[in-house]
Write a protein that holds these residues in place. Structure first.
Motif, PDB file in Angstrom:
ATOM      1  N   ILE A  87       0.840  -1.208   0.000  1.00 55.59           N
ATOM      2  CA  ILE A  87       0.000   0.000   0.000  1.00 55.59           C
ATOM      3  C   ILE A  87       0.870   1.252   0.000  1.00 55.59           C
ATOM      4  N   ILE A  88       1.796   1.305   0.927  1.00 57.74           N
ATOM      5  CA  ILE A  88       2.667   2.482   1.073  1.00 57.74           C
ATOM      6  C   ILE A  88       3.435   2.741  -0.218  1.00 57.74           C
ATOM      7  N   GLU A  89       3.966   1.700  -0.817  1.00 58.94           N
ATOM      8  CA  GLU A  89       4.819   1.895  -1.988  1.00 58.94           C
ATOM      9  C   GLU A  89       4.052   2.371  -3.219  1.00 58.94           C
ATOM     10  N   PHE A  90       2.786   2.040  -3.337  1.00 55.84           N
ATOM     11  CA  PHE A  90       2.015   2.581  -4.462  1.00 55.84           C
ATOM     12  C   PHE A  90       1.871   4.101  -4.309  1.00 55.84           C
ATOM     13  N   TYR A  91       1.489   4.553  -3.123  1.00 53.23           N
ATOM     14  CA  TYR A  91       1.406   5.998  -2.900  1.00 53.23           C
ATOM     15  C   TYR A  91       2.784   6.645  -3.087  1.00 53.23           C
ATOM     16  N   GLN A  92       3.824   6.000  -2.561  1.00 54.46           N
ATOM     17  CA  GLN A  92       5.161   6.578  -2.656  1.00 54.46           C
ATOM     18  C   GLN A  92       5.621   6.670  -4.099  1.00 54.46           C
ATOM     19  N   CYS A  93       5.286   5.687  -4.894  1.00 56.10           N
ATOM     20  CA  CYS A  93       5.627   5.708  -6.315  1.00 56.10           C
ATOM     21  C   CYS A  93       4.998   6.925  -6.993  1.00 56.10           C
ATOM     22  N   LEU A  94       3.734   7.166  -6.693  1.00 59.70           N
ATOM     23  CA  LEU A  94       3.042   8.329  -7.253  1.00 59.70           C
ATOM     24  C   LEU A  94       3.718   9.622  -6.797  1.00 59.70           C
ATOM     25  N   ILE A  95       3.929   9.769  -5.517  1.00 60.37           N
ATOM     26  CA  ILE A  95       4.520  10.992  -4.956  1.00 60.37           C
ATOM     27  C   ILE A  95       5.902  11.246  -5.556  1.00 60.37           C
ATOM     28  N   ASP A  96       6.771  10.232  -5.524  1.00 61.30           N
ATOM     29  CA  ASP A  96       8.139  10.403  -6.018  1.00 61.30           C
ATOM     30  C   ASP A  96       8.170  10.725  -7.505  1.00 61.30           C
ATOM     31  N   SER A  97       7.346  10.036  -8.294  1.00 60.85           N
ATOM     32  CA  SER A  97       7.334  10.274  -9.742  1.00 60.85           C
ATOM     33  C   SER A  97       6.889  11.692 -10.067  1.00 60.85           C
ATOM     34  N   VAL A  98       5.846  12.161  -9.384  1.00 60.92           N
ATOM     35  CA  VAL A  98       5.357  13.522  -9.630  1.00 60.92           C
ATOM     36  C   VAL A  98       6.431  14.540  -9.261  1.00 60.92           C
ATOM     37  N   LYS A  99       7.037  14.374  -8.101  1.00 58.79           N
ATOM     38  CA  LYS A  99       8.057  15.331  -7.652  1.00 58.79           C
ATOM     39  C   LYS A  99       9.278  15.360  -8.575  1.00 58.79           C
ATOM     40  N   LYS A 100       9.616  14.212  -9.164  1.00 60.85           N
ATOM     41  CA  LYS A 100      10.767  14.132 -10.064  1.00 60.85           C
ATOM     42  C   LYS A 100      10.406  14.448 -11.510  1.00 60.85           C
ATOM     43  N   GLY A 101       9.111  14.618 -11.793  1.00 63.06           N
ATOM     44  CA  GLY A 101       8.676  14.880 -13.160  1.00 63.06           C
ATOM     45  C   GLY A 101       8.830  13.675 -14.066  1.00 63.06           C
ATOM     46  N   GLU A 102       8.745  12.487 -13.496  1.00 68.17           N
ATOM     47  CA  GLU A 102       8.918  11.251 -14.256  1.00 68.17           C
ATOM     48  C   GLU A 102       7.569  10.585 -14.508  1.00 68.17           C
ATOM     49  N   GLN A 103       7.571   9.647 -15.442  1.00 64.50           N
ATOM     50  CA  GLN A 103       6.391   8.832 -15.659  1.00 64.50           C
ATOM     51  C   GLN A 103       6.142   7.993 -14.403  1.00 64.50           C
ATOM     52  N   ILE A 104       4.891   7.747 -14.116  1.00 59.74           N
ATOM     53  CA  ILE A 104       4.516   6.943 -12.951  1.00 59.74           C
ATOM     54  C   ILE A 104       4.490   5.484 -13.386  1.00 59.74           C
ATOM     55  N   CYS A 105       5.270   4.654 -12.719  1.00 59.55           N
ATOM     56  CA  CYS A 105       5.302   3.225 -13.033  1.00 59.55           C
ATOM     57  C   CYS A 105       5.233   2.446 -11.719  1.00 59.55           C
ATOM     58  N   TYR A 106       4.059   1.934 -11.412  1.00 58.04           N
ATOM     59  CA  TYR A 106       3.857   1.220 -10.149  1.00 58.04           C
ATOM     60  C   TYR A 106       4.652  -0.088 -10.080  1.00 58.04           C
ATOM     61  N   GLU A 107       4.992  -0.647 -11.227  1.00 58.87           N
ATOM     62  CA  GLU A 107       5.786  -1.875 -11.237  1.00 58.87           C
ATOM     63  C   GLU A 107       7.226  -1.640 -10.776  1.00 58.87           C
ATOM     64  N   ASP A 108       7.689  -0.388 -10.842  1.00 63.30           N
ATOM     65  CA  ASP A 108       9.072  -0.071 -10.467  1.00 63.30           C
ATOM     66  C   ASP A 108       9.207   0.368  -9.008  1.00 63.30           C
ATOM     67  N   ARG A 109       8.260  -0.006  -8.153  1.00 66.63           N
ATOM     68  CA  ARG A 109       8.352   0.393  -6.744  1.00 66.63           C
ATOM     69  C   ARG A 109       9.521  -0.315  -6.065  1.00 66.63           C
ATOM     70  N   GLN A 110       9.887   0.168  -4.882  1.00 71.73           N
ATOM     71  CA  GLN A 110      11.114  -0.286  -4.216  1.00 71.73           C
ATOM     72  C   GLN A 110      11.048  -1.687  -3.612  1.00 71.73           C
ATOM     73  N   ARG A 111       9.935  -2.067  -3.073  1.00 73.38           N
ATOM     74  CA  ARG A 111       9.789  -3.352  -2.363  1.00 73.38           C
ATOM     75  C   ARG A 111      10.743  -3.400  -1.163  1.00 73.38           C
ATOM     76  N   SER A 112      10.578  -2.452  -0.280  1.00 73.36           N
ATOM     77  CA  SER A 112      11.441  -2.275   0.886  1.00 73.36           C
ATOM     78  C   SER A 112      11.150  -3.303   1.978  1.00 73.36           C
ATOM     79  N   LEU A 113      12.140  -4.109   2.289  1.00 76.59           N
ATOM     80  CA  LEU A 113      11.992  -5.093   3.359  1.00 76.59           C
ATOM     81  C   LEU A 113      11.805  -4.421   4.722  1.00 76.59           C
ATOM     82  N   THR A 114      12.386  -3.242   4.899  1.00 73.41           N
ATOM     83  CA  THR A 114      12.238  -2.526   6.166  1.00 73.41           C
ATOM     84  C   THR A 114      10.785  -2.135   6.407  1.00 73.41           C
TER      85      THR A 114
END
Length: 173
Positions: free
Chosen positions: A47-74
């Motif tokens: 859940i967190i990483e989908f929102y984070q993907c959106l936020i980070d992509s918008v801030k960086k001016g990049e295309q949003i790609c939910y498949e490229d999320r981090q998958r953080s074990l932490t």
């Protein structure tokens, strides 16, 4: 960005946060047979990483790609890290108002033979936030099933894991 969509995202994040404050670290990381061995923590990370993907992509001016999320074990193994990230995201939602509404969604679609096909589509921040919200409701519903099975007695409101349209229908609206 549409304020109603943003408020829904905040409400959903607060629902998740409320749940996490009620369960132990052990419950957070426990592999659950009902989830095919995944945990509440793994669903939370997702859940967190989908929102984070959106936020980070918008801030960086990049295309949003939910498949490229981090998958953080932490995020999936440390409940307190997940709680902190949720708070950070809630604060970040308002910052999205500072960016152009138009974005591009990049999709990596895998064929049955796992050959990857990429395609792009124009979208908006509000549309993508709505998608993340619906995605969150879906995962909260899955989590709710696991909670009811393994950890009954938690205090969840009756809208937890229920789409707003379904909740309104049930209330006769």
């Amino acid at each position: 960005m549409n304020n109603n969509v943003k408020q829904s995202a905040i409400e959903l994040c607060k629902q998740l946060k409320n749940l996490l404050t009620q369960i132990s670290e052990e419950q957070f990381i426990a592999p659950l047979d009902l989830f095919s061995g995944s945990s509440i923590g793994q669903h939370t990370r997702h859940i967190i990483e989908f929102y984070q993907c959106l936020i980070d992509s918008v801030k960086k001016g990049e295309q949003i790609c939910y498949e490229d999320r981090q998958r953080s074990l932490t995020l999936e193994s440390d409940k307190y890290n997940a709680l902190a990230k949720i708070d950070e995201q809630i604060s970040s939602f308002s910052q999205l108002d500072n960016y152009t509404e138009d974005v591009v969604l990049k999709v990596k679609d895998y064929a049955q033979n796992l050959e990857m096909n990429e395609w792009s589509s124009p979208s908006t921040i509000s549309r993508e936030m709505h998608y993340c919200n619906e995605h969150t409701v879906h995962h909260l519903a899955i989590i709710k099933v696991g909670l009811m099975h393994y950890f009954p007695g938690l205090n969840l409101n009756d809208s937890f894991g229920v789409a707003k349209s379904t909740y309104a229908y049930r209330k006769g609206k």
